[in-house]
Every structure is written in structure tokens, then in C-alpha cells.
Design an enzyme around this catalytic site. Structure first.
Site, PDB file in Angstrom:
ATOM      1  N   HIS A 191      81.029 -30.494  68.474  1.00  0.00           N
ATOM      2  CA  HIS A 191      81.415 -28.602  66.923  1.00  0.00           C
ATOM      3  C   HIS A 191      81.709 -27.614  68.495  1.00  0.00           C
ATOM      4  O   HIS A 191      79.996 -26.901  68.448  1.00  0.00           O
ATOM      5  CB  HIS A 191      81.050 -29.553  66.294  1.00  0.00           C
ATOM      6  CG  HIS A 191      81.529 -27.555  64.959  1.00  0.00           C
ATOM      7  ND1 HIS A 191      80.540 -27.203  64.203  1.00  0.00           N
ATOM      8  CD2 HIS A 191      83.220 -28.129  64.191  1.00  0.00           C
ATOM      9  CE1 HIS A 191      81.166 -26.412  63.304  1.00  0.00           C
ATOM     10  NE2 HIS A 191      82.595 -26.498  64.030  1.00  0.00           N
ATOM     11  N   HIS A 242      82.994 -17.739  69.559  1.00  0.00           N
ATOM     12  CA  HIS A 242      82.396 -17.674  67.568  1.00  0.00           C
ATOM     13  C   HIS A 242      81.965 -17.053  67.244  1.00  0.00           C
ATOM     14  O   HIS A 242      80.286 -17.744  67.426  1.00  0.00           O
ATOM     15  CB  HIS A 242      81.999 -19.002  67.249  1.00  0.00           C
ATOM     16  CG  HIS A 242      82.258 -20.318  66.017  1.00  0.00           C
ATOM     17  ND1 HIS A 242      80.995 -21.052  65.672  1.00  0.00           N
ATOM     18  CD2 HIS A 242      82.838 -19.856  65.426  1.00  0.00           C
ATOM     19  CE1 HIS A 242      81.123 -20.552  64.129  1.00  0.00           C
ATOM     20  NE2 HIS A 242      82.447 -20.708  63.973  1.00  0.00           N
TER      21      HIS A 242
END
Length: 331
Positions: free
Chosen positions: A31, A106
Site C-alpha cells: 500500500h 504521499h
């Protein structure tokens, strides 16, 4: 993690499993895959709100350090993940402001995309029977011309390794390892933004994958979500890739109460332990387990457990109906 070598686990599968559609194999994935190299010195990334970006620029690095602890979903770099057996990668991409370069991100900025693809290329030179799925599913600060340019860079860097859509789009059941090995392609690139299929015939669109999001910070709710989807067979029938997310999502309150904590210590460790315990007695196949993703893939024997449920001697494999996996292959 187990000391077993999983750098060539697909190449070492029993022959009959190489004829199973990839959508019906258990495949370990990560992920927010390429977040091990997030760099707090470059400021808050464009996937965050303007308010957070301004705070990050005005607080002498304090905010960016907190974001780094809560945005890093992986400790292992890309090549390490590939060598460890990870074959699905969840990717978020941006054009870095004031540059023409594409980066993973991110919360903060990570690796340059083109450099990362060159690293992937070197892995396949040493492991020619492995196949990776690159799922580019979030984009930031990108205009249509930027998407064309990014796809062009991908073609230039790994174009000969891309598995083309032509030949599989009408016979998706034939997307097996055995069939892929007959051709040069080893990377299935899924792109979630509209693009010209005629211009980029080796790029797969988002319709070939589903990835239900648990959207919870509770381990119990996560397992309830997964168990309900598994037992009620909510995965659509037929061919597609399907992602089972073993991840918890921190809310603002979770982070605010644990500013000195991290995603890994507060949420990822219990989530990965719980997910591995849940998936170890499940079966791959239609309606069942396919791609599995967690944060910090080195924890809790995640990789060997997911690969192991493909084994013909494993309990899940013995208990599932053989025709579930193989029937449509021979239609």
C-alpha cells in the site's frame, strides 16, 4: 519475515498454477508502495491541502516531520520489495511544482518516477519469469498534456516490458503466467486517468481492477469489512484484479492524539498482524483472494503467508473447488 527467497516465486509455481488467471492467484502487494524515501526537506506535497502546505512551510520542519511519520507506509525500497516477493504496487504520482519531473508522493515527495522504473527494469533482467502490476491510481498537479508526457516517459523507459492490452482484452482469462511468458512483457501498468488507448496500446485502464477501501482506523472494523466481503462474495464474478486492503486509515484525531507516534507503530502493526491471521486460511480464486496489500510488508510474515495460500498442499487450496479456478480457462 521468513528467510525464504521469494525473488522468483512466480517462476517457481507448479505448472498448473501458471495456467491460472492472474486475477485468481494470491499476490502480495504494498500500500502506498514507494513511500520509504519520502523527503521532508522538500516541503509538504501537493496532495495535501493549502493550509497544511502553508503550515509545513512556516513551522521550521516540525509539521513535515510529523507528516513523514504518518505518511510513510513502507520501510523497504522498491527493489527490496520486488526481491522480497511483492508483485503489486499502489502508486500515487504528481508533477512536482516548479519542475517538469514526475514523482511519487504521499504527504511528502518521494522517488522520481523515471528513476524508479529504471530500477524495476534491472529486477526483471535477473528474474525473467516474474510479473509485476503497477497501479497508478492517484494523480496530482497534472494537466492532460502531463499525462501524455508521463505515459511517454514510461514507454521510453520500460515500454518493451509492458504487457500489451491487445491479445488479452477480449480473452482476459488468458492473462496467465504461462501465456505472458511467451512474450516479452512483464509489467501490467494500470492507469486510472483517461488516456488515448490508440496512442498507448500497452496501458491498461482502471476497469480491470477493483479495490474496496475499508476506511477505518479500527482493527475490528477492518476484519469485519474483509470477512463480510469474502463470505458474501461481494467481489464481482468473472475476470478482473481485486485488491484486499489490510490497512487502517488514520483520522485527524488519531494523529492529533499521537503527534510523536507513527503510522507504523500505532496502526500498521496491529492491522498487518490481524490481516495476516485473517487471510492465512482463505483461498485464492474467483470471488476469493487475489491481490493483498498492507503497510510495511516486512511485518508478520505477510509475504510468505500470502504466497503460501497458492500452494497445492495448503488447506485453503485443498478445500476450494477446483473448477472455481480452472473452468473458464478451458471454455
Amino acid at each position: 519475515m521468513s528467510d525464504a527467497d521469494f525473488s522468483n516465486w512466480m517462476g517457481n509455481l507448479p505448472e498448473r498454477l501458471t495456467k491460472v488467471p492472474l486475477g485468481h492467484l494470491a499476490i502480495p502487494g504494498s500500500h502506498n508502495s514507494f513511500t520509504s524515501a519520502l523527503d521532508s526537506s522538500h516541503g509538504v506535497a501537493v496532495d495535501q491541502s493549502e493550509t497544511i502546505q502553508k503550515l509545513g512551510a512556516s513551522c521550521c520542519g516540525a509539521i513535515t516531520k510529523i507528516i513523514q511519520r504518518w505518511s510513510a507506509n513502507q520501510s523497504m525500497a522498491m527493489f527490496e520489495q520486488l526481491t522480497a516477493g511483492i508483485r503489486y504496487f499502489d502508486l500515487r504520482v504528481c508533477k512536482k511544482p516548479d519542475t517538469e519531473q514526475f514523482h511519487f508522493l504521499h504527504g511528502l515527495y518521494g522517488d522520481n518516477v523515471q528513476s524508479a522504473l529504471s530500477t524495476i527494469r534491472s529486477f526483471f533482467e535477473d528474474n525473467p519469469k516474474e510479473v509485476a502490476i503497477l497501479d497508478m491510481n492517484h494523480f496530482h498537479n497534472m494537466e492532460p498534456s502531463d499525462h501524455d508526457r508521463l505515459l511517454g516517459e514510461i514507454e521510453d523507459t520500460v515500454g518493451d516490458l509492458l504487457v500489451p492490452v491487445n491479445g488479452y482484452q477480449y480473452k482476459l482469462w488468458s492473462l496467465t503466467l504461462a501465456n505472458i511468458w511467451d512474450h516479452p512483457g512483464r509489467i501490467i501498468l494500470i492507469y486510472h486517468n483517461p488516456f488515448n488507448a490508440a496512442t498507448f496500446p500497452k496501458i491498461w485502464n482502471k476497469n480491470v481492477i477493483q479495490s474496496p477501501w475499508p476506511n477505518t482506523s479500527s482493527t475490528n472494523s477492518l476484519i469485519d469489512f474483509l470477512e463480510r466481503n469474502y463470505t458474501e462474495k461481494t467481489r464481482p464474478p468473472g475476470y478482473s484484479f481485486h485488491v484486499w486492503q489490510g490497512c487502517l486509515t488514520p483520522g485527524t484525531g488519531t494523529i492529533a492524539m499521537r503527534l510523536c507516534g507513527s503510522l507504523k507503530s500505532v496502526l500498521a502493526r496491529p492491522a498487518t498482524n490481524a490481516f495476516v491471521n485473517w487471510v492465512r486460511d482463505k483461498a485464492p480464486g474467483e470471488y476469493r483472494i487475489n491481490i493483498c496489500i498492507v503497510d510495511f510488508v516486512e511485518m508478520a510474515d505477510f509475504i510468505p503467508v500470502v504466497i503460501g495460500i497458492n500452494g497445492e498442499n495448503s488447506r485453503p487450496f485443498r478445500e476450494q473447488m477446483t473448477e472455481d479456478i480452472f473452468a473458464k480457462e478451458f471454455q
